[in-house]
Scaffold this motif. Structure first.
Motif, PDB file in Angstrom:
ATOM      1  N   GLU A  94      -2.671   4.174  -5.886  1.00 24.13           N
ATOM      2  CA  GLU A  94      -1.637   2.973  -6.512  1.00 24.13           C
ATOM      3  C   GLU A  94      -2.314   1.784  -6.764  1.00 24.13           C
ATOM      4  O   GLU A  94      -3.454   1.578  -6.293  1.00 24.13           O
ATOM      5  CB  GLU A  94      -0.788   2.739  -5.278  1.00 24.13           C
ATOM      6  N   ASN A  95      -1.976   1.032  -7.662  1.00 24.13           N
ATOM      7  CA  ASN A  95      -2.509  -0.297  -8.043  1.00 24.13           C
ATOM      8  C   ASN A  95      -2.254  -1.297  -6.961  1.00 24.13           C
ATOM      9  O   ASN A  95      -1.144  -1.089  -6.001  1.00 24.13           O
ATOM     10  CB  ASN A  95      -1.532  -0.906  -9.256  1.00 24.13           C
ATOM     11  N   ILE A  96      -3.042  -2.053  -6.470  1.00 25.89           N
ATOM     12  CA  ILE A  96      -3.076  -3.005  -5.474  1.00 25.89           C
ATOM     13  C   ILE A  96      -2.289  -4.155  -5.872  1.00 25.89           C
ATOM     14  O   ILE A  96      -3.060  -5.339  -6.348  1.00 25.89           O
ATOM     15  CB  ILE A  96      -4.185  -3.327  -4.871  1.00 25.89           C
ATOM     16  N   ASP A  97      -0.950  -4.369  -5.650  1.00 18.45           N
ATOM     17  CA  ASP A  97      -0.315  -5.234  -6.176  1.00 18.45           C
ATOM     18  C   ASP A  97       0.885  -5.426  -4.969  1.00 18.45           C
ATOM     19  O   ASP A  97       1.097  -4.931  -3.947  1.00 18.45           O
ATOM     20  CB  ASP A  97       0.203  -5.227  -7.385  1.00 18.45           C
ATOM     21  N   GLU A  98       1.939  -6.493  -5.452  1.00 21.05           N
ATOM     22  CA  GLU A  98       3.050  -6.625  -4.572  1.00 21.05           C
ATOM     23  C   GLU A  98       4.035  -5.198  -4.356  1.00 21.05           C
ATOM     24  O   GLU A  98       4.586  -5.054  -3.369  1.00 21.05           O
ATOM     25  CB  GLU A  98       4.077  -7.591  -5.023  1.00 21.05           C
ATOM     26  N   SER A  99       4.055  -4.403  -5.239  1.00 22.34           N
ATOM     27  CA  SER A  99       4.680  -3.044  -5.334  1.00 22.34           C
ATOM     28  C   SER A  99       4.100  -2.426  -4.041  1.00 22.34           C
ATOM     29  O   SER A  99       4.889  -1.682  -3.305  1.00 22.34           O
ATOM     30  CB  SER A  99       4.659  -2.305  -6.559  1.00 22.34           C
TER      31      SER A  99
ATOM     32  N   ALA B  45     -16.014   0.298  -1.514  1.00 17.14           N
ATOM     33  CA  ALA B  45     -15.822   1.395  -0.472  1.00 17.14           C
ATOM     34  C   ALA B  45     -14.620   1.927  -0.510  1.00 17.14           C
ATOM     35  O   ALA B  45     -14.242   3.033   0.189  1.00 17.14           O
ATOM     36  CB  ALA B  45     -16.150   0.780   0.954  1.00 17.14           C
ATOM     37  N   GLY B  46     -13.558   1.462  -1.443  1.00 11.66           N
ATOM     38  CA  GLY B  46     -12.076   2.157  -1.435  1.00 11.66           C
ATOM     39  C   GLY B  46     -11.528   1.846  -0.210  1.00 11.66           C
ATOM     40  O   GLY B  46     -10.622   2.737   0.164  1.00 11.66           O
ATOM     41  N   ILE B  47     -11.795   0.704   0.287  1.00 16.92           N
ATOM     42  CA  ILE B  47     -10.842   0.267   1.679  1.00 16.92           C
ATOM     43  C   ILE B  47     -10.133  -0.946   1.447  1.00 16.92           C
ATOM     44  O   ILE B  47     -10.831  -1.893   0.808  1.00 16.92           O
ATOM     45  CB  ILE B  47     -11.682   0.108   2.724  1.00 16.92           C
ATOM     46  N   LEU B  48      -8.601  -0.593   1.914  1.00 15.69           N
ATOM     47  CA  LEU B  48      -8.097  -1.904   2.213  1.00 15.69           C
ATOM     48  C   LEU B  48      -7.919  -2.157   3.660  1.00 15.69           C
ATOM     49  O   LEU B  48      -7.573  -1.285   4.548  1.00 15.69           O
ATOM     50  CB  LEU B  48      -6.636  -1.742   1.684  1.00 15.69           C
TER      51      LEU B  48
END
Length: 135
Positions: free
Chosen positions: A64-69, A103-106
């Protein structure tokens, strides 16, 4: 009554053994609750044969795009997982703390309160949002 006896005691996660007493290592109180939340968030529905709906479907949010959605979807998915599988807590919300693109981490902060003591806590959960990472 102290908080540990109110919140219960369970096996340490990952399961480990005490070499001196030859027993399973146990955790109590808020640590037991936090480990329970980690187990719920790391389990994808369908993984447990005897309880196929158990878990949190975070894998649906990979790519997913990292945004408010995404933030809204995270709140929704985590809220329902904790509502259904962790009766000791009341979900307050999530916050995206840090994005480590390479690293692909949130790093997601999950805020909750313990229902029995009405105390607020949070834990930081690593969400792997790229292919080939460790979700």
């Amino acid at each position: 009554m102290d908080e540990d006896s109110i919140l219960g005691t369970g096996w340490n996660f990952p399961v480990s053994f005490d070499n001196l007493n030859h027993r399973t290592v146990m955790v109590s109180g808020i640590e037991d609750v936090k480990q329970s939340i980690y187990i719920i968030l790391h389990t994808t529905p369908g993984e447990r044969i005897m309880e196929p709906e158990f878990g949190c479907n975070l894998k649906q949010l990979v790519f997913e795009n990292i945004d408010e959605s995404l933030h809204s979807k995270l709140n929704h998915v985590v809220y329902h997982a904790l509502l259904n599988y962790e009766p000791r807590v009341k979900f307050i919300g999530t916050e995206i703390l840090e994005k480590v693109e390479a690293a692909g981490i949130l790093h997601i902060s999950i805020e909750f309160s313990l229902i029995i003591t009405n105390t607020r806590h949070n834990l930081v959960f690593p969400f792997y949002f790229k292919e080939g990472t460790n979700i």
